[in-house]
Design an enzyme around this catalytic site. Structure first.
Site: not given
Length: 249
Positions: A101, A197, A227
């Site tokens: 991320s 996600d 995610h």
């Protein structure tokens, strides 16, 4: 018991880290926003690296986990400085970065800042430029006015308590954007992205793939993954891609 150590950086921050010796290149895990080195992916990849006899490093950015400072005082540039301090002062030789991320953004900044050190890259739901393309673009006029007036804005999160987004985070993010200028990645690179996600879209993953330059870059979409990308199958996929990159270095 995990042997946590601390690095005192030149700018006075105290960075918590765990280092595992082994065969290089050192696998460096870069966590996401408000995540830390005790996260599922970081710990699982460390266990795999130990079993393989591989050098491994995980750490907490300032304002995260067991490192010093407050989260709301930090920004992308601070966490980039923390990453560089870890690479420059704690790791000898080449680095294979694994960024999750926001850590994906940090890994791309690392590639730009230390191209001679980074020899491979794996990202998981990489979120480059999210302060601008995600937060700022998504704010309505009232939210933008509140951010300007108060210096911060609270937004709900699916994964934690509300995120406090500061004006500093937004403005500093603009100084560290990576999708507005050429980004060569002259190394084996594997991007991983879940199709479910809701924080980073598949379209964003494709945008990153199209933007970067390199002759050994692949994007793998995992149908149904969210995610977190941290169930058993996703963890095995991360390990597999690290093995692929190691074999191609």
């Amino acid at each position: 018991m995990t042997d946590i150590q601390f690095l005192e950086t030149a700018n006075g921050r105290r960075i918590a880290y765990v280092k595992t010796d082994g065969q290089g290149p050192t696998i460096l895990f870069l966590s996401g926003l408000k995540s830390d080195m005790e996260g599922t992916k970081a710990v699982a990849l460390e266990a795999w690296a130990k079993a393989e006899g591989r050098a491994f490093m995980r750490f907490d950015y300032s304002g995260h986990g067991q490192s010093s400072e407050e989260f709301t005082d930090g920004c992308i540039g601070d966490w980039h400085e923390d990453t560089l301090a870890v690479v420059d002062q704690l790791i000898d030789g080449p680095v294979l970065a694994v960024g999750s991320s926001m850590g994906g953004w940090q890994s791309l900044l690392l590639a730009r800042a230390r191209p001679g050190r980074l020899v491979g890259l794996v990202t998981i739901a990489a979120a480059p430029d999210f302060t601008e393309d995600g937060y700022w673009t998504g704010f309505n006029d009232d939210q933008k006015a509140e951010l300007e007036r108060e210096g911060f804005l609270s937004i709900p999160s699916d994964y934690d308590e509300d995120y406090v987004i500061t004006k500093l985070l937004i403005e500093d993010g603009r100084d560290h954007l990576v999708l507005r200028s050429p980004l060569p990645l002259n190394m084996p690179v594997r991007f991983l992205q879940g199709t479910e996600d809701t924080a980073v879209s598949t379209a964003q993953a494709l945008k990153l793939l199209e933007h970067v330059d390199g002759n050994d870059i692949r994007l793998t979409l995992v149908k149904g993954a969210d995610h977190r990308f941290s169930d058993d199958e996703c963890l095995r996929t991360i390990q597999k891609m690290v093995k692929v990159v190691l074999a191609r270095i």
